[in-house]
Motif scaffolding. Structure first.
Motif, PDB file in Angstrom:
ATOM      1  N   GLU A   1       0.819  -1.218   0.000  1.00 53.40           N
ATOM      2  CA  GLU A   1       0.000   0.000   0.000  1.00 53.40           C
ATOM      3  C   GLU A   1       0.853   1.269   0.000  1.00 53.40           C
ATOM      4  N   LEU A   2       2.134   1.136   0.326  1.00 50.08           N
ATOM      5  CA  LEU A   2       3.035   2.279   0.208  1.00 50.08           C
ATOM      6  C   LEU A   2       3.714   2.313  -1.162  1.00 50.08           C
ATOM      7  N   ALA A   3       3.957   1.132  -1.738  1.00 53.89           N
ATOM      8  CA  ALA A   3       4.687   1.060  -3.005  1.00 53.89           C
ATOM      9  C   ALA A   3       3.787   1.246  -4.224  1.00 53.89           C
ATOM     10  N   THR A   4       2.501   0.954  -4.091  1.00 56.75           N
ATOM     11  CA  THR A   4       1.615   0.927  -5.268  1.00 56.75           C
ATOM     12  C   THR A   4       1.343   2.321  -5.835  1.00 56.75           C
ATOM     13  N   TYR A   5       1.049   2.338  -7.125  1.00 57.00           N
ATOM     14  CA  TYR A   5       0.616   3.568  -7.805  1.00 57.00           C
ATOM     15  C   TYR A   5      -0.882   3.529  -8.120  1.00 57.00           C
ATOM     16  N   THR A   6      -1.573   2.537  -7.581  1.00 59.22           N
ATOM     17  CA  THR A   6      -3.011   2.420  -7.824  1.00 59.22           C
ATOM     18  C   THR A   6      -3.777   3.234  -6.790  1.00 59.22           C
ATOM     19  N   SER A   7      -5.102   3.098  -6.821  1.00 56.02           N
ATOM     20  CA  SER A   7      -5.959   3.818  -5.871  1.00 56.02           C
ATOM     21  C   SER A   7      -5.787   3.307  -4.443  1.00 56.02           C
ATOM     22  N   GLU A   8      -5.101   2.199  -4.279  1.00 55.03           N
ATOM     23  CA  GLU A   8      -4.845   1.654  -2.940  1.00 55.03           C
ATOM     24  C   GLU A   8      -3.712   2.399  -2.227  1.00 55.03           C
ATOM     25  N   ASP A   9      -3.081   3.317  -2.924  1.00 55.89           N
ATOM     26  CA  ASP A   9      -1.917   4.045  -2.406  1.00 55.89           C
ATOM     27  C   ASP A   9      -2.230   4.764  -1.101  1.00 55.89           C
ATOM     28  N   GLN A  10      -1.420   4.490  -0.053  1.00 59.58           N
ATOM     29  CA  GLN A  10      -1.602   5.149   1.246  1.00 59.58           C
ATOM     30  C   GLN A  10      -0.428   6.069   1.606  1.00 59.58           C
ATOM     31  N   PHE A  11       0.483   6.250   0.663  1.00 56.41           N
ATOM     32  CA  PHE A  11       1.630   7.126   0.921  1.00 56.41           C
ATOM     33  C   PHE A  11       1.173   8.588   0.949  1.00 56.41           C
ATOM     34  N   ASP A  12       1.683   9.358   1.911  1.00 56.19           N
ATOM     35  CA  ASP A  12       1.310  10.767   2.040  1.00 56.19           C
ATOM     36  C   ASP A  12       2.189  11.612   1.116  1.00 56.19           C
ATOM     37  N   HIS A  13       1.687  11.903  -0.070  1.00 52.68           N
ATOM     38  CA  HIS A  13       2.467  12.648  -1.056  1.00 52.68           C
ATOM     39  C   HIS A  13       2.767  14.077  -0.590  1.00 52.68           C
ATOM     40  N   LYS A  14       1.870  14.639   0.220  1.00 55.97           N
ATOM     41  CA  LYS A  14       2.067  16.026   0.661  1.00 55.97           C
ATOM     42  C   LYS A  14       3.280  16.156   1.596  1.00 55.97           C
ATOM     43  N   ALA A  15       3.613  15.056   2.276  1.00 54.02           N
ATOM     44  CA  ALA A  15       4.747  15.091   3.201  1.00 54.02           C
ATOM     45  C   ALA A  15       6.082  15.202   2.463  1.00 54.02           C
ATOM     46  N   ALA A  16       6.086  14.856   1.175  1.00 49.11           N
ATOM     47  CA  ALA A  16       7.343  14.821   0.422  1.00 49.11           C
ATOM     48  C   ALA A  16       7.967  16.206   0.278  1.00 49.11           C
ATOM     49  N   GLU A  17       7.132  17.247   0.084  1.00 51.64           N
ATOM     50  CA  GLU A  17       7.687  18.580  -0.176  1.00 51.64           C
ATOM     51  C   GLU A  17       8.517  19.087   1.001  1.00 51.64           C
ATOM     52  N   GLY A  18       7.987  18.969   2.202  1.00 49.44           N
ATOM     53  CA  GLY A  18       8.726  19.411   3.383  1.00 49.44           C
ATOM     54  C   GLY A  18       9.991  18.585   3.589  1.00 49.44           C
ATOM     55  N   PHE A  19       9.863  17.272   3.336  1.00 52.04           N
ATOM     56  CA  PHE A  19      11.034  16.402   3.474  1.00 52.04           C
ATOM     57  C   PHE A  19      12.144  16.831   2.515  1.00 52.04           C
ATOM     58  N   ILE A  20      11.783  17.094   1.257  1.00 52.51           N
ATOM     59  CA  ILE A  20      12.781  17.471   0.252  1.00 52.51           C
ATOM     60  C   ILE A  20      13.436  18.804   0.624  1.00 52.51           C
ATOM     61  N   TYR A  21      12.638  19.763   1.158  1.00 56.92           N
ATOM     62  CA  TYR A  21      13.192  21.054   1.563  1.00 56.92           C
ATOM     63  C   TYR A  21      14.277  20.860   2.627  1.00 56.92           C
ATOM     64  N   LEU A  22      13.972  20.060   3.652  1.00 52.14           N
ATOM     65  CA  LEU A  22      14.950  19.842   4.721  1.00 52.14           C
ATOM     66  C   LEU A  22      16.131  18.996   4.248  1.00 52.14           C
ATOM     67  N   TRP A  23      15.859  18.013   3.432  1.00 55.58           N
ATOM     68  CA  TRP A  23      16.904  17.125   2.913  1.00 55.58           C
ATOM     69  C   TRP A  23      17.916  17.912   2.071  1.00 55.58           C
ATOM     70  N   GLY A  24      17.408  18.832   1.289  1.00 53.54           N
ATOM     71  CA  GLY A  24      18.271  19.586   0.399  1.00 53.54           C
ATOM     72  C   GLY A  24      18.801  20.877   0.989  1.00 53.54           C
ATOM     73  N   LEU A  25      18.422  21.208   2.251  1.00 51.28           N
ATOM     74  CA  LEU A  25      18.800  22.478   2.841  1.00 51.28           C
ATOM     75  C   LEU A  25      20.319  22.707   2.896  1.00 51.28           C
ATOM     76  N   PRO A  26      21.125  21.743   3.329  1.00 53.09           N
ATOM     77  CA  PRO A  26      22.578  21.975   3.340  1.00 53.09           C
ATOM     78  C   PRO A  26      23.130  22.305   1.949  1.00 53.09           C
ATOM     79  N   THR A  27      22.637  21.603   0.929  1.00 50.03           N
ATOM     80  CA  THR A  27      23.089  21.860  -0.441  1.00 50.03           C
ATOM     81  C   THR A  27      22.683  23.264  -0.885  1.00 50.03           C
ATOM     82  N   ARG A  28      21.470  23.679  -0.511  1.00 50.04           N
ATOM     83  CA  ARG A  28      20.973  25.003  -0.883  1.00 50.04           C
ATOM     84  C   ARG A  28      21.822  26.105  -0.248  1.00 50.04           C
ATOM     85  N   VAL A  29      22.113  25.928   1.068  1.00 47.87           N
ATOM     86  CA  VAL A  29      22.910  26.930   1.771  1.00 47.87           C
ATOM     87  C   VAL A  29      24.309  27.007   1.168  1.00 47.87           C
TER      88      VAL A  29
END
Length: 400
Positions: free
Chosen positions: A365-393
């Protein structure tokens, strides 16, 4: 090197180890030579070898059946470690040496010998593996290596043996140097010493040429319990039978050949040919099952441990403190590595085509791309911002 009264000699029945018997007695003053031939599933008839040792002057001729221990205590830990020296060689020959060393030391204790001996030359890896393993198991035992010191050519070795009743080979033996056990074969010397020359088909015994393999694939299912292979195609097999049957199946499809230039312990490069069908397939399958059952950080960290482990075994340090420490780490990682891996054998390839485990960390349910998908896509943006912060600075501070 000190001399010895009673010696246990690792014995294969070949010219060198046979000549070692009279040489030890005549040249080095050894009073009694006891030979030990180890059965590691190489398929040889060992009774003629035992008798040859007695005819060559041995006081006693021992045969040790150690095939089960070879698989359980040496091969299986190496599979759990995904041990591939220089990412290619599964240590099929190297794994036998610490076991033979252990048998020599035990026999020396049983028969009251003050030394053990082997027929290794001064250029190979095996002398290092034997000597260091024996030192680790009993530092008080002398280790004798006549072939490392006698300086004979092949012809001179045969002639020396004939003086003491050891018959010369009745026919010209193979020009190749071959070592075999249940896990595989190593082939070197003769035309193979030129790394640009393709190995002739005649050197292979366990694996078919691709042209002679079946035109239909064969599927095998390998079951693991805590990183140890226990079943083949749903049937529970004893360790020796499992390796034997998988050797047959994989070898029939041309799987298991290795042609490589490797770095020996003594500092020289050597062109080596190996056949290890079952061992290669089992390592391949085991590593795949780990990808399903171990977390990312454990899997990735373990890769460095596996490389260190492979070098340690290749370099003869099986009984070293570092090897024991790595064993403890590897054993801990294997607690959840149970499941089944499906392998497709075809035209020299062993392809993983399926895997399953009750301990699987794969979440549909986390890996699928079907309607069964339970991954929180909205959480990705904040994660990417923090993950890439050292590179950005860094980028902001270093513009231009």
């Amino acid at each position: 090197m000190g001399r010895a009264e009673k010696v246990v000699l690792a014995y294969s029945g070949g010219v060198d180890t046979s000549v070692c018997i009279p040489y030890l007695k005549q040249e080095w003053g050894v009073k009694e030579v006891i030979t030990l031939a180890a059965d590691l599933g190489q398929g040889d008839e060992l009774e003629p070898i035992r008798e040859k040792a007695l005819k060559s002057g041995a006081a006693q001729s021992l045969v040790a059946d150690a095939t089960l221990s070879f698989v359980e205590d040496y091969a299986f830990p190496a599979i759990q470690a995904n041990a591939l020296y220089e990412s290619r060689y599964p240590l099929s020959t190297a794994l036998a040496r610490p076991l033979i060393a252990k048998l020599l030391v035990e026999a020396a204790q049983t028969y009251g010998a003050d030394a053990v001996a082997h027929g290794c030359t001064g250029k190979g890896n095996d002398q290092v593996r034997f000597d260091v393993s024996i030192m680790a198991l009993n530092p008080d035992l002398k280790v004798l290596a006549p072939a490392r010191e006698w300086g004979f050519s092949r012809e001179e070795t045969i002639a020396y043996g004939e003086r003491f009743g050891i018959p010369s080979p009745v026919k010209k033996s193979s020009p190749y140097s071959i070592d075999r056990n249940l896990l595989g074969r190593s082939i070197e010397a003769a035309s193979l010493e030129d790394p640009s020359v393709e190995p002739p088909e005649e050197i292979y015994l366990m694996t078919k040429a691709i042209a002679d393999t079946p035109n239909q694939p064969e599927y095998v299912e390998i079951g693991f319990e805590q990183g140890i292979p226990t079943t083949l195609n749903g049937t529970t097999l004893d360790p020796v039978a499992l390796i034997s049957q998988l050797n047959e199946s994989a070898g029939n499809h041309g799987v298991g050949r290795i042609d490589m230039v490797e770095n020996r312990v003594v500092g020289i490069k050597s062109r080596e040919i190996y056949e290890a069908p079952a061992l290669l397939v089992l390592i391949h399958a085991h590593r795949d099952l780990e990808s399903l059952t171990l977390t990312a950080d454990v899997t990735q960290y373990k890769r460095g441990i596996e490389d260190a482990y492979s070098q340690i075994v290749y370099q003869g340090l099986w009984y070293s403190p570092l090897k024991q420490a790595l064993d403890a780490f590897i054993k801990k990682t294997q607690e959840r590595v149970s499941g089944t891996v499906r392998v497709k054998l075809f035209k020299g390839n062993a392809m993983i085509v399926g895997r399953q485990s009750e301990n699987s960390l794969y979440t549909p349910e986390l890996a699928t791309y079907t309607s069964e998908d339970q991954f929180d896509h909205k959480a990705a943006e904040g994660f990417i911002y923090l993950w890439g912060l050292p590179t950005r600075v860094w980028s902001q501070k270093n513009k231009g």
